[in-house]
Design a protein around this motif. Structure first.
Motif, mmCIF file in Angstrom:
data_model
loop_
_atom_site.group_PDB
_atom_site.id
_atom_site.type_symbol
_atom_site.label_atom_id
_atom_site.label_comp_id
_atom_site.label_asym_id
_atom_site.label_seq_id
_atom_site.Cartn_x
_atom_site.Cartn_y
_atom_site.Cartn_z
ATOM 1 N N THR A 70 49.032 2.006 -40.215
ATOM 2 C CA THR A 70 47.667 2.185 -40.701
ATOM 3 C C THR A 70 46.899 0.868 -40.664
ATOM 4 O OG1 THR A 70 46.377 2.777 -42.668
ATOM 5 C CG2 THR A 70 48.543 1.818 -43.053
ATOM 6 N N PRO A 71 45.564 0.923 -40.517
ATOM 7 C CA PRO A 71 44.766 -0.305 -40.622
ATOM 8 C C PRO A 71 44.578 -0.776 -42.057
ATOM 9 C CG PRO A 71 43.341 1.571 -40.199
ATOM 10 C CD PRO A 71 44.749 2.086 -40.098
ATOM 11 N N ASP A 72 44.815 0.124 -43.033
ATOM 12 C CA ASP A 72 44.597 -0.217 -44.443
ATOM 13 C C ASP A 72 45.612 0.524 -45.298
ATOM 14 O OD1 ASP A 72 43.686 -0.494 -47.085
ATOM 15 O OD2 ASP A 72 41.596 -0.610 -46.464
ATOM 16 N N GLY A 73 46.672 -0.173 -45.680
ATOM 17 C CA GLY A 73 47.763 0.466 -46.393
ATOM 18 C C GLY A 73 47.391 0.990 -47.761
ATOM 19 N N GLU A 74 46.576 0.250 -48.513
ATOM 20 C CA GLU A 74 46.193 0.695 -49.850
ATOM 21 C C GLU A 74 45.349 1.959 -49.797
ATOM 22 O OE1 GLU A 74 47.375 -0.329 -52.565
ATOM 23 O OE2 GLU A 74 48.367 -2.180 -51.921
#
Length: 315
Positions: A274-278
């Motif tokens: 993913t580009p943004d884990g959170e």
């Protein structure tokens, strides 16, 4: 103004090694330039050590071409070996000799005068942070100290190419970091390093460029950062739902769309690239999926290997 590209110190073309019907190295091509830190990354049995033995002129190739320092290892083995420093997988120090004497004796094998060997040994003991252990028997040294002594020994002949086969296998984290620091210093001094490893963090730390090897073949080549950009995402979300549920919820996790570029199902967890884990974790939880554990981390060479081969480096 033209920039001169350094000539390679190692060139392999269609390099092949077979043992009967088994192909250990399957027609690989690569070059190593002077002053480069070059790595061979792959699991045990991938062909890394076999490649190192051919470069070191101790194992004959079955096919292809190989040049080391402009020479063919099969016809100029002694000349090549005199210019190499070698750290094997297993420490093969003389246990009956003291640390300093191991270095002096090794230097004598290269025809160095005894006075030069003594001076060089003291320099390398200091480099390896072993000055206070110079008079100790090898068997009295810790694993990390033995490894540093083996590295020091491999530098006695001031080699043009320094080859390390799985240099930190079996060491604890503290000993690994001390050893990495010594190798960083060699790298900064311009020594050409050729390193085999199955530790992705080691490859990322030490290698300017590497090849990813599996079953004797090269799967990818480039710098660690380039390989991660090419074959993985910026971040990875690791989620665990229990070994019996991970595969069941994989499609639901993948349904978070653009935040899940790819989902890998491992026996004990799901990997969400993913580009943004959170944000990806928020989406997963927002869909009523509640992992028992979760972790957001940056992508690594382990993820590259998994993408290329469908299995983990440590399988």
């Amino acid at each position: 103004m033209l920039t001169r590209v350094p000539a390679p110190v190692i060139t392999a073309s269609s390099l092949t090694k077979r043992y009967g019907e088994f192909t250990a190295v399957d027609g690989i091509d690569f070059e190593v330039t002077a002053g480069e830190s070059f790595g061979l990354l792959g699991p045990n049995g991938a062909g890394k050590s076999t490649t190192m033995r051919m470069i070191s002129a101790v194992s004959r190739r079955t096919g292809g071409d190989l040049q080391v320092l402009g020479l063919d290892p099969e016809t100029h083995g002694p000349q090549i070996r005199s210019q190499l420093g070698v750290v094997p997988q297993e420490d093969n120090l003389d246990p009956d000799m003291r640390a300093r004497d191991n270095l002096i004796m090794y230097g004598r094998y290269f025809g160095l005068p005894r006075a030069v060997c003594r001076e060089r040994a003291e320099e390398l003991l200091e480099f390896a942070q072993l000055t206070d252990k110079a008079g100790a028997k090898v068997d009295d040294l810790s694993g990390g100290m033995k490894r540093r002594l083996t590295i020091a020994r491999g530098l006695m002949n001031t080699p043009q190419i320094f080859m390390l086969d799985e240099p930190t296998t079996g060491l604890d984290p503290q000993a690994r970091h001390v050893l990495w620091d010594r190798l960083f210093r060699l790298k900064e001094a311009g020594t050409t390093l050729v390193i085999t490893t199955h530790y992705m963090d080691e490859a990322e730390q030490l290698c300017d460029r590497l090849i990813v090897v599996d079953h004797g073949a090269i799967m990818a080549e480039g710098s660690p950062a380039d390989l991660i950009r090419r074959y993985s995402s910026r971040e990875v979300l690791e989620v665990r739902f229990g070994s019996s549920r991970n595969a069941e919820v994989a499609d639901d996790v993948a349904a978070i769309g653009a935040l899940a570029e790819r989902v890998e199902v491992l026996p004990d967890r799901l990997l969400v690239y993913t580009p943004d884990g959170e944000r990806a974790l928020e989406e997963v939880v927002g869909r009523g999926l509640h992992p028992t554990t979760s972790l957001v981390r940056r992508s690594s060479l382990e993820d590259v290997f998994l993408r290329l081969t469908g299995r983990s480096l440590v399988d």
